[in-house]
Design a protein around this motif. Sequence first.
Motif, short mmCIF file in Angstrom:
data_model
loop_
_atom_site.label_atom_id
_atom_site.label_comp_id
_atom_site.label_asym_id
_atom_site.label_seq_id
_atom_site.Cartn_x
_atom_site.Cartn_y
_atom_site.Cartn_z
N LYS A 141 -9.09 -3.43 16.49
CA LYS A 141 -10.24 -3.56 17.39
C LYS A 141 -11.03 -4.83 17.14
N HIS A 142 -10.43 -5.76 16.41
CA HIS A 142 -11.10 -7.02 16.11
C HIS A 142 -10.59 -8.10 17.07
N LYS A 146 -16.27 -16.97 17.97
CA LYS A 146 -16.76 -15.70 18.51
C LYS A 146 -15.98 -14.56 17.85
N ASN A 160 -15.67 -10.22 17.99
CA ASN A 160 -16.01 -8.95 18.62
C ASN A 160 -15.39 -7.79 17.86
N TYR A 161 -16.19 -6.75 17.67
CA TYR A 161 -15.69 -5.51 17.10
C TYR A 161 -16.34 -4.35 17.85
N GLU A 162 -15.52 -3.67 18.66
CA GLU A 162 -16.02 -2.61 19.52
C GLU A 162 -17.20 -3.11 20.34
N LYS A 163 -18.41 -2.60 20.12
CA LYS A 163 -19.56 -3.02 20.93
C LYS A 163 -20.34 -4.17 20.29
N TRP A 164 -19.89 -4.62 19.13
CA TRP A 164 -20.62 -5.69 18.42
C TRP A 164 -20.00 -7.03 18.74
N HIS A 165 -20.87 -8.02 18.86
CA HIS A 165 -20.43 -9.38 19.18
C HIS A 165 -21.15 -10.38 18.28
#
Length: 251
Positions: A195-196, A244, A246-251
């Motif tokens: 998920k990364h 950049k 991203n991990y799930e809902k985190w950016h």
Amino acid sequence: FKNLDGYGDWRGRISYTPNKVFNFQIGLDHNFIGEGCRSMFLSDYGRPYPFGMIKSRFWRLEYDVIYQFFKEQSGSDWKRKNAATHYISFNAAKWLNIGVFETVVFQPKDTLLNRGFEVEYLNPVIFYRPQEYALGSSDNVLLGLSMTAKWRKHTFYSQFILDEFSLTEWRANSGWWANKYGGQVGVKGRLEKNKHYWFYRLEFNAVRPYTYAHLTSGQNYGNQGSTLSHPYGGNFMELLAEFKFNYEKWH
């Protein structure tokens, strides 16, 4: 209310695609050419402008023709100027793309002639430099070359812009001011694991002094006091890095 200032940023375009080959657009907006964060050719920096565009795709080629309408302030008045731009993109291989760029900036009216939008530049299948020379004009022509190579999920890209050039002065290493050119090299990529998600970019841009400039604002490569290419205009070197994650809902 005497000191109240206002600013409007209106943009939009209409696009029509009659078949798989052609696309026609008109609008008031920016256009961008290139793979980089910046562009040596045509960027989305500055103020939008009216334009008409013809895009065509066939075989391994994509060919864009843009007719642009600019203006520059002269005292309390605005003076019009126009440009015509070609960009041809050729997929030499699945991993390699080569592009050729050319543009000509010209005044619709000078001290001798009111020519409007020069009809010779409306032809979408000519080279501007020979045509400009045949007209005996002092219009400003810029030429460019781009290359893009892809390897897995990584993209290597470059652009080179040539405004004016003298091989004799370049060989003499004289630092002649009218050798005006710039270049870009960069790499970017996307990586994914579980998920990364990662995106990275590393880009280097450099432009000689006076590139994109001209003796008059009516023929420089700009619009309303802003450059049409890199935001810095000329006389700079820049290293740009971007990352950049991203991990799930985190950016």
